[in-house]
Design a protein around this motif. Structure first.
Motif, PDB file in Angstrom:
ATOM      1  N   MET A 158      15.216  18.946 -17.972  1.00 51.18           N
ATOM      2  CA  MET A 158      15.079  17.506 -17.888  1.00 51.18           C
ATOM      3  C   MET A 158      13.600  17.136 -17.850  1.00 51.18           C
ATOM      4  N   ALA A 159      13.221  16.174 -18.628  1.00 50.54           N
ATOM      5  CA  ALA A 159      11.833  15.718 -18.669  1.00 50.54           C
ATOM      6  C   ALA A 159      11.481  14.964 -17.394  1.00 50.54           C
ATOM      7  N   ALA A 160      10.227  15.094 -16.959  1.00 53.33           N
ATOM      8  CA  ALA A 160       9.758  14.371 -15.772  1.00 53.33           C
ATOM      9  C   ALA A 160       9.237  13.008 -16.201  1.00 53.33           C
ATOM     10  N   TYR A 161       9.867  11.974 -15.713  1.00 51.32           N
ATOM     11  CA  TYR A 161       9.447  10.612 -16.045  1.00 51.32           C
ATOM     12  C   TYR A 161       8.655   9.949 -14.932  1.00 51.32           C
ATOM     13  N   ILE A 162       8.730  10.494 -13.730  1.00 45.49           N
ATOM     14  CA  ILE A 162       7.940   9.963 -12.624  1.00 45.49           C
ATOM     15  C   ILE A 162       6.744  10.885 -12.432  1.00 45.49           C
ATOM     16  N   HIS A 163       5.543  10.342 -12.465  1.00 42.69           N
ATOM     17  CA  HIS A 163       4.323  11.138 -12.427  1.00 42.69           C
ATOM     18  C   HIS A 163       3.655  11.152 -11.059  1.00 42.69           C
ATOM     19  N   SER A 164       3.783  10.086 -10.310  1.00 39.40           N
ATOM     20  CA  SER A 164       3.199  10.041  -8.967  1.00 39.40           C
ATOM     21  C   SER A 164       3.693   8.787  -8.262  1.00 39.40           C
ATOM     22  N   THR A 165       3.462   8.759  -6.977  1.00 44.20           N
ATOM     23  CA  THR A 165       3.761   7.554  -6.206  1.00 44.20           C
ATOM     24  C   THR A 165       2.453   7.048  -5.615  1.00 44.20           C
ATOM     25  N   VAL A 166       2.365   5.751  -5.444  1.00 43.62           N
ATOM     26  CA  VAL A 166       1.167   5.129  -4.887  1.00 43.62           C
ATOM     27  C   VAL A 166       1.597   4.142  -3.811  1.00 43.62           C
ATOM     28  N   PRO A 167       1.285   4.447  -2.553  1.00 44.82           N
ATOM     29  CA  PRO A 167       1.622   3.470  -1.515  1.00 44.82           C
ATOM     30  C   PRO A 167       0.799   2.201  -1.676  1.00 44.82           C
ATOM     31  N   VAL A 168       1.421   1.078  -1.388  1.00 43.32           N
ATOM     32  CA  VAL A 168       0.741  -0.220  -1.416  1.00 43.32           C
ATOM     33  C   VAL A 168       0.920  -0.819  -0.026  1.00 43.32           C
ATOM     34  N   LEU A 169      -0.171  -0.870   0.736  1.00 44.64           N
ATOM     35  CA  LEU A 169      -0.128  -1.295   2.125  1.00 44.64           C
ATOM     36  C   LEU A 169      -0.810  -2.649   2.317  1.00 44.64           C
ATOM     37  N   PRO A 170      -0.416  -3.388   3.344  1.00 45.38           N
ATOM     38  CA  PRO A 170      -1.053  -4.670   3.622  1.00 45.38           C
ATOM     39  C   PRO A 170      -2.414  -4.489   4.298  1.00 45.38           C
ATOM     40  N   SER A 171      -3.315  -5.407   4.036  1.00 43.68           N
ATOM     41  CA  SER A 171      -4.633  -5.436   4.664  1.00 43.68           C
ATOM     42  C   SER A 171      -4.920  -6.859   5.123  1.00 43.68           C
ATOM     43  N   LEU A 172      -5.373  -6.995   6.352  1.00 44.29           N
ATOM     44  CA  LEU A 172      -5.753  -8.313   6.856  1.00 44.29           C
ATOM     45  C   LEU A 172      -7.151  -8.702   6.397  1.00 44.29           C
ATOM     46  N   ASP A 173      -7.945  -7.703   5.999  1.00 41.64           N
ATOM     47  CA  ASP A 173      -9.326  -7.927   5.554  1.00 41.64           C
ATOM     48  C   ASP A 173      -9.693  -6.746   4.657  1.00 41.64           C
ATOM     49  N   LEU A 174      -9.808  -6.993   3.366  1.00 47.38           N
ATOM     50  CA  LEU A 174     -10.030  -5.895   2.418  1.00 47.38           C
ATOM     51  C   LEU A 174     -11.349  -5.169   2.663  1.00 47.38           C
ATOM     52  N   GLN A 175     -12.395  -5.872   3.085  1.00 47.26           N
ATOM     53  CA  GLN A 175     -13.673  -5.206   3.349  1.00 47.26           C
ATOM     54  C   GLN A 175     -13.555  -4.283   4.556  1.00 47.26           C
ATOM     55  N   GLN A 176     -12.891  -4.745   5.601  1.00 50.50           N
ATOM     56  CA  GLN A 176     -12.693  -3.903   6.777  1.00 50.50           C
ATOM     57  C   GLN A 176     -11.854  -2.673   6.424  1.00 50.50           C
ATOM     58  N   THR A 177     -10.846  -2.862   5.606  1.00 46.05           N
ATOM     59  CA  THR A 177     -10.026  -1.738   5.152  1.00 46.05           C
ATOM     60  C   THR A 177     -10.879  -0.731   4.385  1.00 46.05           C
ATOM     61  N   ALA A 178     -11.648  -1.216   3.407  1.00 43.51           N
ATOM     62  CA  ALA A 178     -12.494  -0.327   2.610  1.00 43.51           C
ATOM     63  C   ALA A 178     -13.497   0.411   3.492  1.00 43.51           C
ATOM     64  N   ASP A 179     -14.098  -0.290   4.447  1.00 44.31           N
ATOM     65  CA  ASP A 179     -15.073   0.347   5.334  1.00 44.31           C
ATOM     66  C   ASP A 179     -14.434   1.460   6.155  1.00 44.31           C
ATOM     67  N   PHE A 180     -13.231   1.226   6.692  1.00 45.55           N
ATOM     68  CA  PHE A 180     -12.549   2.236   7.495  1.00 45.55           C
ATOM     69  C   PHE A 180     -12.169   3.454   6.649  1.00 45.55           C
ATOM     70  N   TYR A 181     -11.537   3.219   5.518  1.00 41.63           N
ATOM     71  CA  TYR A 181     -11.057   4.334   4.700  1.00 41.63           C
ATOM     72  C   TYR A 181     -12.206   5.132   4.085  1.00 41.63           C
ATOM     73  N   THR A 182     -13.290   4.480   3.705  1.00 43.46           N
ATOM     74  CA  THR A 182     -14.425   5.220   3.138  1.00 43.46           C
ATOM     75  C   THR A 182     -15.258   5.871   4.243  1.00 43.46           C
ATOM     76  N   GLY A 183     -15.502   5.159   5.329  1.00 38.94           N
ATOM     77  CA  GLY A 183     -16.356   5.673   6.394  1.00 38.94           C
ATOM     78  C   GLY A 183     -15.704   6.701   7.288  1.00 38.94           C
ATOM     79  N   LYS A 184     -14.436   6.528   7.611  1.00 40.48           N
ATOM     80  CA  LYS A 184     -13.748   7.416   8.558  1.00 40.48           C
ATOM     81  C   LYS A 184     -12.855   8.456   7.891  1.00 40.48           C
ATOM     82  N   LEU A 185     -12.272   8.114   6.737  1.00 42.99           N
ATOM     83  CA  LEU A 185     -11.271   8.997   6.128  1.00 42.99           C
ATOM     84  C   LEU A 185     -11.712   9.636   4.813  1.00 42.99           C
ATOM     85  N   GLY A 186     -12.919   9.339   4.344  1.00 41.69           N
ATOM     86  CA  GLY A 186     -13.445  10.015   3.166  1.00 41.69           C
ATOM     87  C   GLY A 186     -12.932   9.539   1.823  1.00 41.69           C
ATOM     88  N   PHE A 187     -12.305   8.368   1.780  1.00 41.53           N
ATOM     89  CA  PHE A 187     -11.868   7.803   0.510  1.00 41.53           C
ATOM     90  C   PHE A 187     -13.064   7.159  -0.187  1.00 41.53           C
TER      91      PHE A 187
END
Length: 114
Positions: A1-30
Protein backbone atom coordinates in the motif's frame (compact mmCIF):
# COMPACT_ATOMS: atom_id res chain seq x y z
CA UNK A 1 0.00 0.00 0.00
CA UNK A 2 1.32 3.43 -0.92
CA UNK A 3 1.93 5.95 1.87
CA UNK A 4 -0.27 8.98 1.38
CA UNK A 5 0.35 10.63 4.74
CA UNK A 6 3.85 12.11 4.97
CA UNK A 7 3.89 13.84 8.34
CA UNK A 8 1.77 15.50 10.96
CA UNK A 9 2.12 19.09 12.11
CA UNK A 10 0.60 20.22 15.39
CA UNK A 11 -1.14 23.60 15.26
CA UNK A 12 -1.29 25.16 18.73
CA UNK A 13 -2.82 28.39 20.02
CA UNK A 14 -0.64 31.35 20.97
CA UNK A 15 -1.72 34.37 22.98
CA UNK A 16 1.28 36.34 21.67
CA UNK A 17 3.22 35.10 18.65
CA UNK A 18 6.41 37.00 19.57
CA UNK A 19 6.41 35.55 23.08
CA UNK A 20 5.85 32.09 21.61
CA UNK A 21 8.71 32.51 19.13
CA UNK A 22 11.03 33.81 21.86
CA UNK A 23 10.28 30.85 24.15
CA UNK A 24 10.60 28.15 21.50
CA UNK A 25 13.77 29.59 19.95
CA UNK A 26 15.44 30.67 23.21
CA UNK A 27 14.53 27.76 25.50
CA UNK A 28 13.75 24.83 23.19
CA UNK A 29 16.15 25.32 20.27
CA UNK A 30 13.59 25.84 17.51
CA UNK A 31 14.04 28.36 14.72
CA UNK A 32 11.43 30.61 13.24
CA UNK A 33 10.51 29.30 9.78
CA UNK A 34 7.64 31.67 8.99
CA UNK A 35 5.70 34.56 10.49
CA UNK A 36 2.44 36.09 9.40
CA UNK A 37 0.08 38.51 11.18
CA UNK A 38 -1.93 35.73 12.87
CA UNK A 39 0.31 32.67 12.37
CA UNK A 40 3.86 31.48 13.12
CA UNK A 41 5.84 28.42 12.07
CA UNK A 42 8.69 27.10 14.19
CA UNK A 43 10.93 24.18 13.26
CA UNK A 44 13.63 21.96 14.66
CA UNK A 45 15.30 18.76 13.51
CA UNK A 46 12.94 18.38 10.54
CA UNK A 47 9.80 18.85 12.64
CA UNK A 48 7.42 21.80 12.66
CA UNK A 49 4.97 23.26 15.13
CA UNK A 50 2.54 25.88 13.87
CA UNK A 51 0.85 28.51 16.05
CA UNK A 52 -2.32 30.50 15.44
CA UNK A 53 -3.07 33.73 17.28
CA UNK A 54 -5.72 33.13 19.93
CA UNK A 55 -7.20 35.40 22.60
CA UNK A 56 -8.53 32.67 24.92
CA UNK A 57 -5.98 31.29 27.41
CA UNK A 58 -8.38 28.45 28.27
CA UNK A 59 -7.91 27.03 24.76
CA UNK A 60 -4.11 27.05 25.09
CA UNK A 61 -4.24 25.53 28.58
CA UNK A 62 -6.21 22.61 27.13
CA UNK A 63 -4.01 22.02 24.07
CA UNK A 64 -1.11 19.64 23.69
CA UNK A 65 0.97 17.66 21.23
CA UNK A 66 3.16 14.56 21.39
CA UNK A 67 6.64 14.61 19.87
CA UNK A 68 8.83 11.51 19.58
CA UNK A 69 12.30 12.47 20.75
CA UNK A 70 15.41 11.70 22.80
CA UNK A 71 14.05 12.84 26.15
CA UNK A 72 17.32 12.79 28.14
CA UNK A 73 19.24 14.90 25.62
CA UNK A 74 16.37 17.37 25.31
CA UNK A 75 16.00 17.58 29.07
CA UNK A 76 19.69 18.46 29.43
CA UNK A 77 19.47 21.05 26.65
CA UNK A 78 16.20 22.64 27.79
CA UNK A 79 17.37 22.84 31.41
CA UNK A 80 20.68 24.42 30.38
CA UNK A 81 18.69 27.00 28.38
CA UNK A 82 16.72 27.94 31.49
CA UNK A 83 13.46 26.14 30.71
CA UNK A 84 11.44 25.04 33.72
CA UNK A 85 11.50 21.26 33.17
CA UNK A 86 11.62 18.14 35.31
CA UNK A 87 13.59 15.04 34.38
CA UNK A 88 11.88 12.54 32.05
CA UNK A 89 9.73 9.85 33.70
CA UNK A 90 8.89 6.33 32.54
CA UNK A 91 5.11 6.08 32.34
CA UNK A 92 3.01 2.92 32.94
CA UNK A 93 2.30 2.72 29.19
CA UNK A 94 5.99 2.10 28.48
CA UNK A 95 7.03 5.55 27.30
CA UNK A 96 9.73 7.75 28.80
CA UNK A 97 8.28 11.26 28.71
CA UNK A 98 9.47 14.82 29.19
CA UNK A 99 6.83 17.52 29.63
CA UNK A 100 7.16 21.19 28.75
CA UNK A 101 4.44 23.78 29.29
CA UNK A 102 4.91 26.88 27.18
CA UNK A 103 4.13 30.42 28.43
CA UNK A 104 0.52 30.17 27.24
CA UNK A 105 -0.26 26.76 28.73
CA UNK A 106 0.29 24.44 25.75
CA UNK A 107 1.63 21.08 26.89
CA UNK A 108 4.40 19.49 24.83
CA UNK A 109 4.97 15.82 25.57
CA UNK A 110 8.30 14.55 24.30
CA UNK A 111 8.42 10.75 24.39
CA UNK A 112 10.35 7.65 23.47
CA UNK A 113 10.02 3.93 24.18
CA UNK A 114 11.32 3.05 27.60
Amino acid sequence: MAAYIHSTVPVLPSLDLQQTADFYTGKLGFREAGRYPDYAILSRDGCEIHFWLCDDRHIAENSSCYIRANTEKLYEEFASNGANVKAPVVQPWGMKELYVIDPHGNLLKFGESA
